[in-house]
Motif scaffolding. Sequence first.
Motif, short mmCIF file in Angstrom:
data_model
loop_
_atom_site.label_atom_id
_atom_site.label_comp_id
_atom_site.label_asym_id
_atom_site.label_seq_id
_atom_site.Cartn_x
_atom_site.Cartn_y
_atom_site.Cartn_z
N ALA A 12 3.18 7.21 2.08
CA ALA A 12 3.63 5.82 2.28
C ALA A 12 3.10 5.26 3.59
O ALA A 12 2.66 4.11 3.65
CB ALA A 12 5.15 5.76 2.24
N GLU A 13 3.11 6.06 4.65
CA GLU A 13 2.60 5.62 5.94
C GLU A 13 1.09 5.37 5.88
O GLU A 13 0.59 4.40 6.45
CB GLU A 13 2.92 6.63 7.03
CG GLU A 13 4.40 6.67 7.37
CD GLU A 13 4.76 7.78 8.35
OE1 GLU A 13 3.84 8.49 8.83
OE2 GLU A 13 5.95 7.94 8.62
N LEU A 14 0.38 6.23 5.18
CA LEU A 14 -1.06 6.06 5.04
C LEU A 14 -1.38 4.79 4.27
O LEU A 14 -2.25 4.01 4.66
CB LEU A 14 -1.67 7.28 4.34
CG LEU A 14 -3.18 7.32 4.26
CD1 LEU A 14 -3.79 7.46 5.64
CD2 LEU A 14 -3.61 8.49 3.39
N ILE A 15 -0.67 4.54 3.19
CA ILE A 15 -0.89 3.33 2.39
C ILE A 15 -0.54 2.09 3.21
O ILE A 15 -1.27 1.10 3.20
CB ILE A 15 -0.08 3.40 1.08
CG1 ILE A 15 -0.67 4.48 0.17
CG2 ILE A 15 -0.06 2.04 0.38
CD1 ILE A 15 0.17 4.79 -1.04
N GLY A 16 0.57 2.14 3.93
CA GLY A 16 0.94 1.01 4.78
C GLY A 16 -0.12 0.72 5.82
O GLY A 16 -0.46 -0.44 6.09
N GLY A 17 -0.67 1.76 6.41
CA GLY A 17 -1.74 1.59 7.39
C GLY A 17 -2.98 0.98 6.76
O GLY A 17 -3.62 0.11 7.34
N ARG A 19 -3.11 -0.97 4.16
CA ARG A 19 -2.80 -2.38 3.88
C ARG A 19 -2.86 -3.23 5.15
O ARG A 19 -3.14 -4.40 5.10
CB ARG A 19 -1.43 -2.49 3.24
CG ARG A 19 -1.35 -1.92 1.86
CD ARG A 19 -2.09 -2.81 0.89
NE ARG A 19 -2.04 -2.21 -0.43
CZ ARG A 19 -3.05 -2.26 -1.26
NH1 ARG A 19 -4.17 -2.84 -0.94
NH2 ARG A 19 -2.95 -1.71 -2.46
N ALA A 20 -2.61 -2.61 6.30
CA ALA A 20 -2.65 -3.31 7.58
C ALA A 20 -4.04 -3.28 8.21
O ALA A 20 -4.23 -3.76 9.32
CB ALA A 20 -1.62 -2.70 8.53
N GLU A 52 -2.35 -5.74 -4.40
CA GLU A 52 -3.05 -6.44 -3.34
C GLU A 52 -4.54 -6.11 -3.31
O GLU A 52 -5.21 -6.35 -2.32
CB GLU A 52 -2.42 -6.08 -1.98
CG GLU A 52 -0.98 -6.50 -1.87
CD GLU A 52 -0.36 -6.04 -0.58
OE1 GLU A 52 -1.09 -5.77 0.39
OE2 GLU A 52 0.87 -5.93 -0.53
N GLY A 53 -5.05 -5.58 -4.36
CA GLY A 53 -6.45 -5.17 -4.37
C GLY A 53 -6.60 -3.79 -3.79
O GLY A 53 -5.64 -3.14 -3.41
#
Length: 92
Positions: A12-17, A19-20, A52-53
């Motif tokens: 989850a942290e990797l995906i959030g990063g 996306r950012a 979000e692509g």
Amino acid sequence: MHGANTARKAVAELIGGARAGRGGALLVRAEPGLGAGTLLDHAAARFERTGEGGTVLRARGVAAETAVPYSGLHALLRPVADRAAPDDPRTA
């Protein structure tokens, strides 16, 4: 994926990063049958669900190709090779 909370949190942290706009990597190493494939399937599905692509690339290591330089990278990038700009010197 019973007992994989730490691994799911890392995903989850990797995906959030990502996306950012931050890069990252996660090494998943486990003996066969311990759920590494399930964790990676979960990560890919979670990433794709956001809508979000983005692209999920996958490759599997093949023991017979360990002596072939960049065989894993080739397997990973071949499905998206058509996206490379032909006049971009980084893709030459």
